[in-house]
Design a protein around this motif. Structure first.
Motif, PDB file in Angstrom:
ATOM      1  N   THR A   1       0.865  -1.174   0.000  1.00  0.00           N
ATOM      2  CA  THR A   1       0.000   0.000   0.000  1.00  0.00           C
ATOM      3  C   THR A   1       0.902   1.225   0.000  1.00  0.00           C
ATOM      4  N   PRO A   2       1.097   1.871  -1.172  1.00  0.00           N
ATOM      5  CA  PRO A   2       1.982   3.036  -1.200  1.00  0.00           C
ATOM      6  C   PRO A   2       1.422   4.159  -0.326  1.00  0.00           C
ATOM      7  N   HIS A   3       2.263   4.684   0.553  1.00  0.00           N
ATOM      8  CA  HIS A   3       1.812   5.711   1.494  1.00  0.00           C
ATOM      9  C   HIS A   3       3.000   6.455   2.088  1.00  0.00           C
ATOM     10  N   VAL A   4       2.709   7.606   2.677  1.00  0.00           N
ATOM     11  CA  VAL A   4       3.682   8.376   3.450  1.00  0.00           C
ATOM     12  C   VAL A   4       3.171   8.378   4.883  1.00  0.00           C
ATOM     13  N   THR A   5       3.966   7.858   5.814  1.00  0.00           N
ATOM     14  CA  THR A   5       3.552   7.807   7.216  1.00  0.00           C
ATOM     15  C   THR A   5       3.543   9.217   7.807  1.00  0.00           C
ATOM     16  N   LEU A   6       2.395   9.580   8.398  1.00  0.00           N
ATOM     17  CA  LEU A   6       2.251  10.873   9.076  1.00  0.00           C
ATOM     18  C   LEU A   6       2.521  10.752  10.565  1.00  0.00           C
ATOM     19  N   ALA A   7       2.056   9.651  11.170  1.00  0.00           N
ATOM     20  CA  ALA A   7       2.195   9.497  12.625  1.00  0.00           C
ATOM     21  C   ALA A   7       2.064   8.029  13.001  1.00  0.00           C
ATOM     22  N   TYR A   8       2.667   7.692  14.128  1.00  0.00           N
ATOM     23  CA  TYR A   8       2.423   6.411  14.772  1.00  0.00           C
ATOM     24  C   TYR A   8       1.475   6.683  15.926  1.00  0.00           C
ATOM     25  N   LEU A   9       0.564   5.763  16.133  1.00  0.00           N
ATOM     26  CA  LEU A   9      -0.496   5.948  17.123  1.00  0.00           C
ATOM     27  C   LEU A   9      -0.371   4.858  18.169  1.00  0.00           C
ATOM     28  N   ASN A  10      -0.483   5.235  19.421  1.00  0.00           N
ATOM     29  CA  ASN A  10      -0.423   4.256  20.494  1.00  0.00           C
ATOM     30  C   ASN A  10      -1.512   4.600  21.496  1.00  0.00           C
ATOM     31  N   GLY A  11      -2.526   3.753  21.567  1.00  0.00           N
ATOM     32  CA  GLY A  11      -3.589   3.959  22.533  1.00  0.00           C
ATOM     33  C   GLY A  11      -4.565   5.060  22.161  1.00  0.00           C
ATOM     34  N   ILE A  12      -4.592   5.478  20.911  1.00  0.00           N
ATOM     35  CA  ILE A  12      -5.547   6.494  20.461  1.00  0.00           C
ATOM     36  C   ILE A  12      -6.787   5.775  19.946  1.00  0.00           C
ATOM     37  N   SER A  13      -7.941   6.214  20.380  1.00  0.00           N
ATOM     38  CA  SER A  13      -9.183   5.518  20.036  1.00  0.00           C
ATOM     39  C   SER A  13      -9.465   5.568  18.545  1.00  0.00           C
ATOM     40  N   SER A  14     -10.105   4.531  18.059  1.00  0.00           N
ATOM     41  CA  SER A  14     -10.483   4.496  16.645  1.00  0.00           C
ATOM     42  C   SER A  14     -11.457   5.626  16.321  1.00  0.00           C
ATOM     43  N   GLU A  15     -12.260   6.064  17.300  1.00  0.00           N
ATOM     44  CA  GLU A  15     -13.186   7.178  17.079  1.00  0.00           C
ATOM     45  C   GLU A  15     -12.421   8.475  16.825  1.00  0.00           C
ATOM     46  N   ALA A  16     -11.392   8.739  17.619  1.00  0.00           N
ATOM     47  CA  ALA A  16     -10.584   9.951  17.429  1.00  0.00           C
ATOM     48  C   ALA A  16      -9.873   9.913  16.078  1.00  0.00           C
ATOM     49  N   VAL A  17      -9.370   8.745  15.696  1.00  0.00           N
ATOM     50  CA  VAL A  17      -8.696   8.613  14.401  1.00  0.00           C
ATOM     51  C   VAL A  17      -9.707   8.804  13.277  1.00  0.00           C
ATOM     52  N   SER A  18     -10.900   8.249  13.411  1.00  0.00           N
ATOM     53  CA  SER A  18     -11.947   8.427  12.399  1.00  0.00           C
ATOM     54  C   SER A  18     -12.301   9.894  12.218  1.00  0.00           C
ATOM     55  N   GLU A  19     -12.382  10.630  13.320  1.00  0.00           N
ATOM     56  CA  GLU A  19     -12.665  12.070  13.236  1.00  0.00           C
ATOM     57  C   GLU A  19     -11.549  12.798  12.496  1.00  0.00           C
ATOM     58  N   TYR A  20     -10.302  12.448  12.778  1.00  0.00           N
ATOM     59  CA  TYR A  20      -9.172  13.055  12.077  1.00  0.00           C
ATOM     60  C   TYR A  20      -9.265  12.757  10.571  1.00  0.00           C
ATOM     61  N   LEU A  21      -9.519  11.495  10.234  1.00  0.00           N
ATOM     62  CA  LEU A  21      -9.601  11.106   8.826  1.00  0.00           C
ATOM     63  C   LEU A  21     -10.732  11.842   8.116  1.00  0.00           C
ATOM     64  N   GLN A  22     -11.844  12.012   8.801  1.00  0.00           N
ATOM     65  CA  GLN A  22     -12.985  12.743   8.234  1.00  0.00           C
ATOM     66  C   GLN A  22     -12.603  14.195   7.940  1.00  0.00           C
ATOM     67  N   ARG A  23     -11.906  14.845   8.881  1.00  0.00           N
ATOM     68  CA  ARG A  23     -11.495  16.246   8.697  1.00  0.00           C
ATOM     69  C   ARG A  23     -10.562  16.423   7.505  1.00  0.00           C
ATOM     70  N   HIS A  24      -9.778  15.399   7.199  1.00  0.00           N
ATOM     71  CA  HIS A  24      -8.781  15.499   6.129  1.00  0.00           C
ATOM     72  C   HIS A  24      -9.149  14.655   4.902  1.00  0.00           C
ATOM     73  N   SER A  25     -10.406  14.296   4.778  1.00  0.00           N
ATOM     74  CA  SER A  25     -10.833  13.397   3.707  1.00  0.00           C
ATOM     75  C   SER A  25     -10.653  13.979   2.305  1.00  0.00           C
ATOM     76  N   MET A  26     -10.547  15.280   2.185  1.00  0.00           N
ATOM     77  CA  MET A  26     -10.401  15.909   0.870  1.00  0.00           C
ATOM     78  C   MET A  26      -8.929  16.184   0.535  1.00  0.00           C
ATOM     79  N   PHE A  27      -8.001  15.681   1.341  1.00  0.00           N
ATOM     80  CA  PHE A  27      -6.588  15.945   1.120  1.00  0.00           C
ATOM     81  C   PHE A  27      -6.141  15.469  -0.258  1.00  0.00           C
ATOM     82  N   GLU A  28      -5.472  16.363  -0.971  1.00  0.00           N
ATOM     83  CA  GLU A  28      -4.853  16.013  -2.250  1.00  0.00           C
ATOM     84  C   GLU A  28      -3.803  17.070  -2.579  1.00  0.00           C
ATOM     85  N   THR A  29      -2.646  16.618  -3.046  1.00  0.00           N
ATOM     86  CA  THR A  29      -1.589  17.547  -3.440  1.00  0.00           C
ATOM     87  C   THR A  29      -1.656  17.783  -4.938  1.00  0.00           C
ATOM     88  N   PRO A  30      -1.032  18.860  -5.398  1.00  0.00           N
ATOM     89  CA  PRO A  30      -0.853  19.010  -6.839  1.00  0.00           C
ATOM     90  C   PRO A  30       0.052  17.886  -7.351  1.00  0.00           C
TER      91      PRO A  30
END
Length: 179
Positions: free
Chosen positions: A119-148
């Protein structure tokens, strides 16, 4: 002496700026330093000096044209127990082709074999003990992310050196994409 090695695409500085601007709003995340942003093509594991020389020779013979690409979307690995937050790429057959060529030494030199699908990707952060709900909220906020779109004209062989809070990566060799 052995080295922990991997092949990766470096990320241009302006794209790193965009990634850094997304590194907030998730308390407890271990955000990656901008110097650690890269797109891994193949992980080789701990490699001895002689094998590292053979690995370098194989990678130096890869012949692919420069690659146009863009980062798009964010995601996480770990399902209900997220452990890694990442930025993905727009579908790109050339990245997959380069990654496949970079994985050839894993078989030929009997190096680390990754059991996961690539899965080609750039790692932004490692998560330890962060709830899946908090991660889902983060992903939702950045769902439109795209670079030129940007062009990658080389890939590199990196060594990984463990640190107290995160690893440090050092470029050991660079290979032009000239195809």
């Amino acid at each position: 002496m052995s080295y922990r090695l991997f092949a990766a695409l470096p990320i241009p500085e302006d794209i790193c700026d965009m990634l850094k601007s997304m590194q907030n709003g998730l308390s407890g995340a271990n955000w990656r330093n901008r110097e650690n942003f890269h797109l891994t093509l193949s992980y080789y594991g701990d490699v001895s000096g002689n094998t590292a020389h053979d690995l370098d020779a194989i990678l130096a013979n890869i012949n692919i044209a420069p690659i146009k690409m863009s980062l798009k979307d964010v995601g996480q690995f770990g399902g209900f127990e997220p452990h890694t937050l990442w930025a993905g790429i727009s579908p790109n057959e050339n990245i997959l082709r380069l990654a496949k060529k970079c994985k050839r030494p894993n078989r030929e030199l009997h190096l680390h074999h990754d059991k996961h699908n690539y899965t080609p990707h750039v790692t932004l952060a490692y998560l330890n003990g962060i709830s899946s709900e908090a991660v889902s909220e983060y992903l939702q906020r950045h769902s439109m992310f795209e670079t030129p779109e940007f062009t990658i004209d080389r890939f590199a062989l990196y060594s990984s050196h463990p640190g107290k809070y995160q690893s440090h990566y050092e470029e050991e060799a660079s290979y032009p994409l000239m195809g």
